[in-house]
Design an enzyme around this catalytic site. Structure first.
Site, mmCIF file in Angstrom:
data_model
loop_
_atom_site.group_PDB
_atom_site.id
_atom_site.type_symbol
_atom_site.label_atom_id
_atom_site.label_comp_id
_atom_site.label_asym_id
_atom_site.label_seq_id
_atom_site.Cartn_x
_atom_site.Cartn_y
_atom_site.Cartn_z
ATOM 1 N N GLU A 211 189.782 45.280 95.793
ATOM 2 C CA GLU A 211 188.280 44.965 95.505
ATOM 3 C C GLU A 211 187.789 45.759 94.630
ATOM 4 O O GLU A 211 188.009 47.061 94.498
ATOM 5 C CB GLU A 211 187.499 45.222 96.941
ATOM 6 C CG GLU A 211 188.031 44.008 97.835
ATOM 7 C CD GLU A 211 186.993 42.869 97.746
ATOM 8 O OE1 GLU A 211 186.416 42.665 96.624
ATOM 9 O OE2 GLU A 211 187.299 41.856 98.587
ATOM 10 N N HIS B 34 192.183 38.962 97.473
ATOM 11 C CA HIS B 34 191.530 37.455 97.752
ATOM 12 C C HIS B 34 191.617 36.596 96.660
ATOM 13 O O HIS B 34 191.281 37.063 95.506
ATOM 14 C CB HIS B 34 190.252 37.369 98.595
ATOM 15 C CG HIS B 34 189.102 37.799 97.881
ATOM 16 N ND1 HIS B 34 188.402 37.219 96.883
ATOM 17 C CD2 HIS B 34 188.538 39.062 98.236
ATOM 18 C CE1 HIS B 34 187.290 37.991 96.456
ATOM 19 N NE2 HIS B 34 187.337 39.079 97.327
ATOM 20 N N ASP C 224 189.778 33.652 96.267
ATOM 21 C CA ASP C 224 188.759 32.945 96.284
ATOM 22 C C ASP C 224 187.536 33.696 95.547
ATOM 23 O O ASP C 224 187.358 34.783 95.256
ATOM 24 C CB ASP C 224 188.209 32.432 97.821
ATOM 25 C CG ASP C 224 188.045 33.780 98.430
ATOM 26 O OD1 ASP C 224 188.752 34.501 98.659
ATOM 27 O OD2 ASP C 224 187.030 33.437 99.221
ATOM 28 N N ASP D 18 185.535 40.407 90.846
ATOM 29 C CA ASP D 18 185.729 40.056 92.392
ATOM 30 C C ASP D 18 186.404 38.921 92.599
ATOM 31 O O ASP D 18 185.802 37.732 92.998
ATOM 32 C CB ASP D 18 184.315 40.087 92.858
ATOM 33 C CG ASP D 18 184.523 39.961 94.526
ATOM 34 O OD1 ASP D 18 185.293 40.194 95.044
ATOM 35 O OD2 ASP D 18 183.451 39.338 94.780
ATOM 36 N N HIS E 54 179.332 38.922 92.887
ATOM 37 C CA HIS E 54 178.529 37.972 93.202
ATOM 38 C C HIS E 54 177.164 37.589 92.028
ATOM 39 O O HIS E 54 176.202 37.127 92.906
ATOM 40 C CB HIS E 54 177.916 38.084 94.850
ATOM 41 C CG HIS E 54 179.070 38.323 95.700
ATOM 42 N ND1 HIS E 54 178.745 38.369 96.944
ATOM 43 C CD2 HIS E 54 180.231 38.201 95.603
ATOM 44 C CE1 HIS E 54 179.915 38.407 97.673
ATOM 45 N NE2 HIS E 54 180.936 38.252 97.016
ATOM 46 N N GLU F 226 188.170 34.881 101.841
ATOM 47 C CA GLU F 226 187.480 36.466 102.224
ATOM 48 C C GLU F 226 185.857 36.277 102.063
ATOM 49 O O GLU F 226 185.308 36.813 102.761
ATOM 50 C CB GLU F 226 188.113 37.187 101.134
ATOM 51 C CG GLU F 226 187.606 38.781 101.323
ATOM 52 C CD GLU F 226 186.488 39.203 100.760
ATOM 53 O OE1 GLU F 226 185.913 40.293 100.995
ATOM 54 O OE2 GLU F 226 185.812 38.532 100.011
ATOM 55 N N GLU F 227 185.549 35.324 101.160
ATOM 56 C CA GLU F 227 183.934 35.288 100.776
ATOM 57 C C GLU F 227 183.433 34.667 102.068
ATOM 58 O O GLU F 227 182.111 34.628 101.987
ATOM 59 C CB GLU F 227 183.959 34.655 99.416
ATOM 60 C CG GLU F 227 184.304 35.285 98.495
ATOM 61 C CD GLU F 227 183.591 36.554 97.955
ATOM 62 O OE1 GLU F 227 182.781 37.016 98.741
ATOM 63 O OE2 GLU F 227 183.824 37.319 96.771
#
Length: 382
Positions: free
Chosen positions: A168, A79, A81, A111, A355, A143-144
């Site tokens: 990932e 992803h 984003d 990530d 995150h 995706e997030e």
């Protein structure tokens, strides 16, 4: 042809292109700049590139790049984003890569923008005429938050690779199973009034108290009746995440909301979880007619399982040096799997960095990731 950037330079450019996904409009950003950056790089090394707008999103795009022709082949997916960030908790600018202590710091380094920097280096010397089967690169949007990009891509059914790797951050451990995720809001509609006359109102907080009791009982039921030893959290989970209601101490609360999430084991369907939730609340719904409702907060993400035995999984274990495992978080794997290909989640970096402030990708991941990508391309494309 303009010279392509090396790994660290490509990583810097990817991190410097902000592409935050958020349910809060003030944070949410489009991802076209990073998609166009990737498109430019892959076109320069001979890939055919297709960029598609993801329907019902705010300026979000997917990219599919293809080198070679024929059926089957390998898909490398990720992803584009990132999550939002709190700049005050970062020791550096999140959108600038800091190379320090054998680590690359920056938002998305693990990530998972860093995975695209690895892919670019792995593809630099490939020639389409060398490939017996095609190599695909997929960069998705959102995706997030909603996984809208992966959902849309799965619906299109543009290709059917033999195998797919989603990069990932797994510390390069092959992930072959993960839980699903769904989130709901339970709403209690009471009747406000003055606290001095309770009989003239219906206190939504008091009803929510009863609802929470039923949810805690359901939580125990899930623990006792469903189990998968492949996970470190072996049962489905139910989390009471946020609650709000009322506006003043001397006023009967007329409205209360509770947000919860549930994470299912492979083999459990969304319908099964919703039925369990509805059954748990049914007695209270009958006692308080038209006062209790629950609605989906976000589109759910299904659980994922790559069936074994599988030569693909065995090869991933051999190359990575790790046995496959299961994880509790959700990924785009079930959507990629809908293409009809064997699918694993395998990428550099730790989910513990995802995150988090001061997210980083360690130097120690570089050589190992390069080896895995080279071996997989050789096996499934050359």
């Amino acid at each position: 042809m303009r010279q392509l950037p090396n790994f660290s330079e490509s990583l810097k450019q990817l991190i410097a292109s902000p592409s935050i996904s958020s349910t809060q409009a003030s944070w949410d950003q489009g991802n076209l700049d990073i998609i166009q950056l990737l498109a430019t790089w892959f076109e320069q090394i001979g890939f055919a590139v297709d960029i598609q707008k993801v329907p019902e999103t705010r300026n979000k795009y997917n990219l599919l790049a293809k080198l070679g022709s024929g059926e089957g082949g390998l898909l490398l997916a990720g992803h584009s984003d990132t999550v939002p960030f709190d700049e005050n908790r970062w020791q550096s600018d999140p959108l600038k890569v800091v190379d320090k202590d054998d680590k690359f710091y920056g938002l998305g380094t693990c990530d998972m923008k860093g995975f695209f920097a690895f892919i670019l280096q792995a593809c630099k010397k490939l020639n389409a005429t060398q490939l017996k089967k095609p190599l695909y690169i997929l960069a998705t949007a959102d995706e997030e938050t909603t996984m809208a990009g992966a959902r849309f891509f799965a619906q299109q059914q543009l290709m059917k690779p033999d195998v797919a790797i989603i990069g990932e951050p797994t510390n390069l451990v092959p992930v072959v199973m993960h839980k699903g995720h769904m989130s709901h809001r339970i709403t209690i509609q009471g009747q406000s009034g003055h606290s001095s006359k309770p009989s003239l109102g219906v206190n939504a907080i008091e009803i929510m108290y009863l609802v929470i009791g039923e949810l805690i009982a359901l939580k125990e039921k899930l623990i006792n009746n469903y189990n998968n030893q492949a996970f470190d959290v072996t049962a489905p989970t139910l989390n009471l995440g946020a609650i709000k209601g009322g506006d003043n101490a001397n006023r009967i609360c007329g409205h209360c909301e509770l947000d919860l999430d549930m994470r299912s084991l492979p083999g459990m369907t969304d319908a099964e979880l919703i039925n369990l939730l509805a059954d748990a609340l049914k007695p209270l719904a009958e006692k308080y007619p038209n006062r209790i409702s629950f609605n989906e907060l976000h589109p759910s993400s299904p659980s994922f399982e790559q069936k074994q035995p599988s030569d693909f999984v065995s090869l991933a274990e051999e190359i990575s040096g790790h046995q496959c495992c299961a994880v509790n978080y959700a990924t785009e794997a079930p959507y990629i799997q809908q293409l009809g290909c064997q699918t694993i989640v395998l990428g550099p970096g730790s989910i513990n960095q995802a995150h988090q402030p001061n997210e980083f990708l360690a130097y120690s991941e570089i050589d190992k990731t390069n080896l895995i990508l080279a071996e997989m391309i050789n096996k499934y494309c050359l």
